[in-house]
Design an enzyme around this catalytic site. Structure first.
Site, PDB file in Angstrom:
ATOM      1  N   ARG A  38      11.165 -18.259 -13.854  1.00 57.74           N
ATOM      2  CA  ARG A  38      10.734 -17.750 -12.539  1.00 57.74           C
ATOM      3  C   ARG A  38      10.346 -18.896 -11.615  1.00 57.74           C
ATOM      4  O   ARG A  38      10.743 -18.938 -10.455  1.00 57.74           O
ATOM      5  CB  ARG A  38       9.519 -16.822 -12.710  1.00 57.74           C
ATOM      6  CG  ARG A  38       9.917 -15.376 -12.839  1.00 57.74           C
ATOM      7  CD  ARG A  38       9.188 -14.520 -11.784  1.00 57.74           C
ATOM      8  NE  ARG A  38       9.928 -13.275 -11.633  1.00 57.74           N
ATOM      9  CZ  ARG A  38       9.375 -12.070 -11.627  1.00 57.74           C
ATOM     10  NH1 ARG A  38       8.076 -11.933 -11.769  1.00 57.74           N
ATOM     11  NH2 ARG A  38      10.117 -11.005 -11.461  1.00 57.74           N
ATOM     12  N   ALA A 160       5.274  -2.894   0.783  1.00 57.82           N
ATOM     13  CA  ALA A 160       6.354  -2.092   0.203  1.00 57.82           C
ATOM     14  C   ALA A 160       7.556  -3.007   0.027  1.00 57.82           C
ATOM     15  O   ALA A 160       7.911  -3.751   0.953  1.00 57.82           O
ATOM     16  CB  ALA A 160       6.702  -0.937   1.141  1.00 57.82           C
ATOM     17  N   LEU A 217      -5.055   2.887  -6.211  1.00 59.83           N
ATOM     18  CA  LEU A 217      -4.466   3.932  -7.066  1.00 59.83           C
ATOM     19  C   LEU A 217      -4.290   5.215  -6.266  1.00 59.83           C
ATOM     20  O   LEU A 217      -3.245   5.885  -6.346  1.00 59.83           O
ATOM     21  CB  LEU A 217      -5.364   4.205  -8.288  1.00 59.83           C
ATOM     22  CG  LEU A 217      -5.515   3.070  -9.297  1.00 59.83           C
ATOM     23  CD1 LEU A 217      -6.446   3.493 -10.427  1.00 59.83           C
ATOM     24  CD2 LEU A 217      -4.176   2.647  -9.864  1.00 59.83           C
ATOM     25  N   ALA A 219      -4.012   5.572  -3.010  1.00 56.44           N
ATOM     26  CA  ALA A 219      -2.992   5.437  -1.954  1.00 56.44           C
ATOM     27  C   ALA A 219      -1.597   5.664  -2.551  1.00 56.44           C
ATOM     28  O   ALA A 219      -0.774   6.391  -1.980  1.00 56.44           O
ATOM     29  CB  ALA A 219      -3.081   4.057  -1.310  1.00 56.44           C
ATOM     30  N   ALA A 221      -0.890   7.294  -5.272  1.00 55.90           N
ATOM     31  CA  ALA A 221      -0.782   8.689  -5.707  1.00 55.90           C
ATOM     32  C   ALA A 221      -0.448   9.589  -4.510  1.00 55.90           C
ATOM     33  O   ALA A 221       0.399  10.478  -4.597  1.00 55.90           O
ATOM     34  CB  ALA A 221      -2.087   9.132  -6.370  1.00 55.90           C
ATOM     35  N   CYS A 272       5.407   0.835  -9.279  1.00 54.75           N
ATOM     36  CA  CYS A 272       4.000   1.216  -9.092  1.00 54.75           C
ATOM     37  C   CYS A 272       3.691   2.710  -9.196  1.00 54.75           C
ATOM     38  O   CYS A 272       2.712   3.078  -9.844  1.00 54.75           O
ATOM     39  CB  CYS A 272       3.517   0.731  -7.745  1.00 54.75           C
ATOM     40  SG  CYS A 272       3.541  -1.047  -7.592  1.00 54.75           S
ATOM     41  N   LYS A 335      15.347   1.441  -4.264  1.00 58.55           N
ATOM     42  CA  LYS A 335      15.513   1.776  -2.848  1.00 58.55           C
ATOM     43  C   LYS A 335      16.312   0.666  -2.195  1.00 58.55           C
ATOM     44  O   LYS A 335      16.596  -0.350  -2.834  1.00 58.55           O
ATOM     45  CB  LYS A 335      14.176   1.981  -2.157  1.00 58.55           C
ATOM     46  CG  LYS A 335      13.289   0.753  -2.098  1.00 58.55           C
ATOM     47  CD  LYS A 335      12.114   1.046  -1.184  1.00 58.55           C
ATOM     48  CE  LYS A 335      11.039   0.022  -1.290  1.00 58.55           C
ATOM     49  NZ  LYS A 335       9.930   0.220  -0.401  1.00 58.55           N
ATOM     50  N   ARG A 342      13.002  -1.554 -11.283  1.00 58.97           N
ATOM     51  CA  ARG A 342      11.974  -1.030 -12.191  1.00 58.97           C
ATOM     52  C   ARG A 342      11.727   0.449 -11.898  1.00 58.97           C
ATOM     53  O   ARG A 342      11.484   0.825 -10.765  1.00 58.97           O
ATOM     54  CB  ARG A 342      10.690  -1.866 -12.035  1.00 58.97           C
ATOM     55  CG  ARG A 342      10.929  -3.318 -12.440  1.00 58.97           C
ATOM     56  CD  ARG A 342       9.729  -4.193 -12.253  1.00 58.97           C
ATOM     57  NE  ARG A 342       9.376  -4.393 -10.864  1.00 58.97           N
ATOM     58  CZ  ARG A 342       8.334  -5.109 -10.452  1.00 58.97           C
ATOM     59  NH1 ARG A 342       7.549  -5.684 -11.345  1.00 58.97           N
ATOM     60  NH2 ARG A 342       8.071  -5.250  -9.182  1.00 58.97           N
TER      61      ARG A 342
HETATM   62  P1  NAI Z   1       5.983  -9.065 -11.678  1.00 51.51           P
HETATM   63  O1  NAI Z   1       6.333  -8.682 -13.063  1.00 51.51           O
HETATM   64  O2  NAI Z   1       7.082  -9.266 -10.682  1.00 51.51           O
HETATM   65  O3  NAI Z   1       5.147 -10.437 -11.707  1.00 51.51           O
HETATM   66  C1  NAI Z   1       4.088 -10.699 -12.571  1.00 51.51           C
HETATM   67  C2  NAI Z   1       4.190 -12.162 -12.997  1.00 51.51           C
HETATM   68  O4  NAI Z   1       3.019 -12.520 -13.710  1.00 51.51           O
HETATM   69  C3  NAI Z   1       5.369 -12.452 -13.926  1.00 51.51           C
HETATM   70  O5  NAI Z   1       6.216 -13.430 -13.352  1.00 51.51           O
HETATM   71  C4  NAI Z   1       4.706 -12.963 -15.216  1.00 51.51           C
HETATM   72  O6  NAI Z   1       5.464 -13.941 -15.882  1.00 51.51           O
HETATM   73  C5  NAI Z   1       3.383 -13.485 -14.701  1.00 51.51           C
HETATM   74  N1  NAI Z   1       2.326 -13.565 -15.687  1.00 51.51           N
HETATM   75  C6  NAI Z   1       1.911 -12.619 -16.578  1.00 51.51           C
HETATM   76  N2  NAI Z   1       0.850 -13.066 -17.276  1.00 51.51           N
HETATM   77  C7  NAI Z   1       0.577 -14.307 -16.813  1.00 51.51           C
HETATM   78  C8  NAI Z   1      -0.420 -15.280 -17.133  1.00 51.51           C
HETATM   79  N3  NAI Z   1      -1.370 -15.028 -18.048  1.00 51.51           N
HETATM   80  N4  NAI Z   1      -0.408 -16.465 -16.476  1.00 51.51           N
HETATM   81  C9  NAI Z   1       0.539 -16.707 -15.535  1.00 51.51           C
HETATM   82  N5  NAI Z   1       1.505 -15.827 -15.185  1.00 51.51           N
HETATM   83  C10 NAI Z   1       1.509 -14.644 -15.809  1.00 51.51           C
HETATM   84  O7  NAI Z   1       4.957  -7.998 -11.148  1.00 51.51           O
HETATM   85  P2  NAI Z   1       4.606  -7.605  -9.619  1.00 51.51           P
HETATM   86  O8  NAI Z   1       5.539  -6.566  -9.126  1.00 51.51           O
HETATM   87  O9  NAI Z   1       4.439  -8.845  -8.827  1.00 51.51           O
HETATM   88  O10 NAI Z   1       3.219  -6.884  -9.828  1.00 51.51           O
HETATM   89  C11 NAI Z   1       2.039  -7.606 -10.134  1.00 51.51           C
HETATM   90  C12 NAI Z   1       0.865  -6.673  -9.975  1.00 51.51           C
HETATM   91  O11 NAI Z   1       0.788  -6.216  -8.625  1.00 51.51           O
HETATM   92  C13 NAI Z   1       0.931  -5.419 -10.839  1.00 51.51           C
HETATM   93  O12 NAI Z   1      -0.370  -5.066 -11.205  1.00 51.51           O
HETATM   94  C14 NAI Z   1       1.490  -4.372  -9.887  1.00 51.51           C
HETATM   95  O13 NAI Z   1       1.105  -3.088 -10.276  1.00 51.51           O
HETATM   96  C15 NAI Z   1       0.840  -4.785  -8.586  1.00 51.51           C
HETATM   97  N6  NAI Z   1       1.542  -4.404  -7.377  1.00 51.51           N
HETATM   98  C16 NAI Z   1       2.909  -4.445  -7.277  1.00 51.51           C
HETATM   99  C17 NAI Z   1       3.545  -4.102  -6.089  1.00 51.51           C
HETATM  100  C18 NAI Z   1       5.037  -4.166  -5.961  1.00 51.51           C
HETATM  101  O14 NAI Z   1       5.557  -3.677  -4.963  1.00 51.51           O
HETATM  102  N7  NAI Z   1       5.764  -4.739  -6.890  1.00 51.51           N
HETATM  103  C19 NAI Z   1       2.785  -3.691  -4.895  1.00 51.51           C
HETATM  104  C20 NAI Z   1       1.373  -3.722  -5.098  1.00 51.51           C
HETATM  105  C21 NAI Z   1       0.799  -4.045  -6.288  1.00 51.51           C
END
Ligand code: NAI
Length: 480
Positions: A38, A160, A217, A219, A221, A272, A335, A342
């Site tokens: 990444r 989003a 959470l 929002a 929902a 999400c 979308k 996902r």
């Molecule tokens: P993602 O899977 O794209 O990114 C998470 C990253 O964290 C991964 O690259 C992973 O390798 C890294 N990671 C995990 N454990 C780690 C550690 N201990 N040290 C360093 N890096 C680590 O996930 P995403 O979509 O960015 O979501 C992250 C959080 O944000 C989740 O809780 C999600 O529910 C929330 N979220 C996501 C949204 C979305 O549209 N994708 C919008 C709002 C909140």
């Protein structure tokens, strides 16, 4: 110079930090991740995620005040403010399996912060977490702190995907929750100052920690519930001859309801909505509120119903079997304007079609064959782990073909399923597509992208979600 470190370089960490770096030239931002692939991609010309406008933002500040690194300890140690934006998957084992959030990655990050911090830090929850997570994180940090002071803030992300950069440039609101102590208030102000570089003050809301955690959470929902509501109505429209687009338009004209987020579809997806509702359900159950839990659970039930209803429509329309028939799937992302797959409804639809032995041929402008194979092979919830740690199920390669062109995907097909509302699907030459297909040619529009009347004039037998049915479909069972 304020130093920010963000742990987790994913869909949230990458874009949010890029925009902070762009809007705050006086702040140094380093995004760190345990995934070497990444970070390498963030440092390359081919960013790891597709998001309109993101390339531009990253190019403007990468190497200036925006950096991507795998040296997690070094950058945590140097930072004043640490955002944590790591995965928070749904638990698949043990207490709360299938509902509760698995906070392993969060806990690992918190322990690492406690280990390497030598000066006071503000730790910001950016990941979506259950209510009261901040309390748990606080405990880990304080009990391992060796004299360092930590302030925990909750700053949930509301972007989003597909419009992330636009949303980050011009957010409806920024929410910051903190402790109501003098130190907590000071930390809230420090984070508020970062956002105040470009977000008007009246859009920065400050609350207590638990309100901020719960608001995220709730929002999601509410948003998912709106989709399930219109999707539930779409089933009734098909049964009665009403048109869901007309009904949604009429409902949305009421200013109390508003017009947005009322498009019927094959179902919601994304990382999400389902996860956050399951999390909410679990929290309600833990607090002895089964009625509230069941209310939210039904939002997911309707979503699953909508996906299986769609598959049933396809199979029952095509003489009750799709075995050995070529079905073209246009769109796999959850979308348009994102490559994110996902929880995309396309996974369940494709699995349903494959279960009936269809020959599925998929085209999506942003999703690779490797990603599609991975999505079809992963067990439920296993997608939400860092890529290199995803437990792959021991399944064979799925019998799906993936093309780089909608015309190739539909050539010789018996039916077409539109599963993502990509703009390019509106402009396809459907006469050419019809002529290249087996007859009768079926069109199943899961996003109401095409004009069903025009498609009928071309010769297709058409099913569009929530629209009056073709006479051929009227007598076919909607639910098997
Ligand atoms: P993602 O899977 O794209 O990114 C998470 C990253 O964290 C991964 O690259 C992973 O390798 C890294 N990671 C995990 N454990 C780690 C550690 N201990 N040290 C360093 N890096 C680590 O996930 P995403 O979509 O960015 O979501 C992250 C959080 O944000 C989740 O809780 C999600 O529910 C929330 N979220 C996501 C949204 C979305 O549209 N994708 C919008 C709002 C909140």
């Amino acid at each position: 110079m304020v130093k920010i470190c963000c742990v987790g370089a994913g869909y949230v960490g990458g874009p949010t930090m890029a925009v902070i770096a762009l809007k705050c030239p006086a702040v140094e931002v380093v995004v760190v991740d345990i995934s070497v692939a990444r970070i390498t991609a963030w440092n390359s010309e081919q960013l790891p995620i597709y998001e309109p406008g993101l390339d531009d933002v990253v190019k403007q500040c990468r190497g200036r005040n925006l950096f991507f690194s795998t040296d997690i300890e070094k950058h945590i140690a140097r930072a004043d403010i640490i955002f944590v934006s790591v995965n928070t998957p749904t638990k698949t084992r043990g207490l709360g399996a299938g509902k509760a959030a698995d906070l392993t990655y969060w806990e690992n990050a918190a322990r690492m912060i406690a280990d390497v911090a030598k000066a006071d830090k503000i730790v910001v929850e950016k990941s979506t977490v259950p209510v009261k997570t901040a309390e748990a994180i606080e405990k880990i940090l304080i009990h391992n702190s060796r004299g360092v002071n930590f302030q925990i803030l909750s700053n949930p992300e509301f972007l989003a995907e597909g419009t992330a950069i636009k949303d980050l440039f011009n957010p409806d609101r920024v929410l910051i929750g903190g402790r109501e102590t003098p130190e907590g208030k000071k930390a809230v102000q420090a984070l508020k100052q970062v956002y105040a570089n470009w977000v008007p003050e009246d859009r920065i809301i400050t609350t207590n920690l638990w309100s901020a955690e719960l608001s995220k959470l709730a929002a999601n929902a509410f948003l998912a519930q709106r989709i399930s509501s219109v999707n539930a109505i779409s089933a009734l429209c098909e049964a009665t001859g009403a048109d869901v687009a007309e009904v949604a338009y009429a409902i949305g004209k009421d200013t109390r309801v508003g017009p947005r987020f009322l498009s019927a579809s094959v179902g919601f997806g994304g990382s999400c909505f389902q996860k956050d509702i399951l999390n909410l359900v679990y929290i309600c159950e833990c607090h002895g509120l089964p009625e509230v839990a069941n209310y939210w659970k039904d939002v997911i039930k309707i979503n699953d119903y909508q996906k299986s209803r769609f598959v049933n429509r396809v199979v029952s329309s095509m003489f009750n079997t799709v075995s050995e028939k070529k079905i073209a799937v246009l769109g796999f992302a959850f979308k348009k304007d994102t490559g994110d797959t996902r929880e995309t409804p396309a996974i369940d639809v494709c699995k349903g079609l494959l279960g009936d032995k269809a020959k599925v041929c998929i085209y999506d402008p942003q999703v690779t064959e490797e990603q599609i194979q991975r999505d079809l092979a992963l067990n439920k919830f296993d997608w939400d782990h860092p890529v290199h740690l995803q437990p792959m199920s021991a399944t064979e390669v799925k019998p799906v073909a993936v093309t780089r062109d909608a015309y190739e995907a539909t050539k010789g097909a018996h039916g077409v399923c539109i599963l993502t509302e990509w703009d390019e699907f509106k402009k396809l030459d459907y006469v050419r597509i019809y002529e290249s297909m087996q007859k009768p040619a079926f069109m199943f529009d899961g996003r109401n992208v095409v004009d069903p009347q025009k498609m009928r004039e071309i010769g297709f037998i058409v099913y569009s979600i929530g629209k009056p049915l073709d006479s051929w479909l009227v007598d076919r069972p909607a639910v098997v």
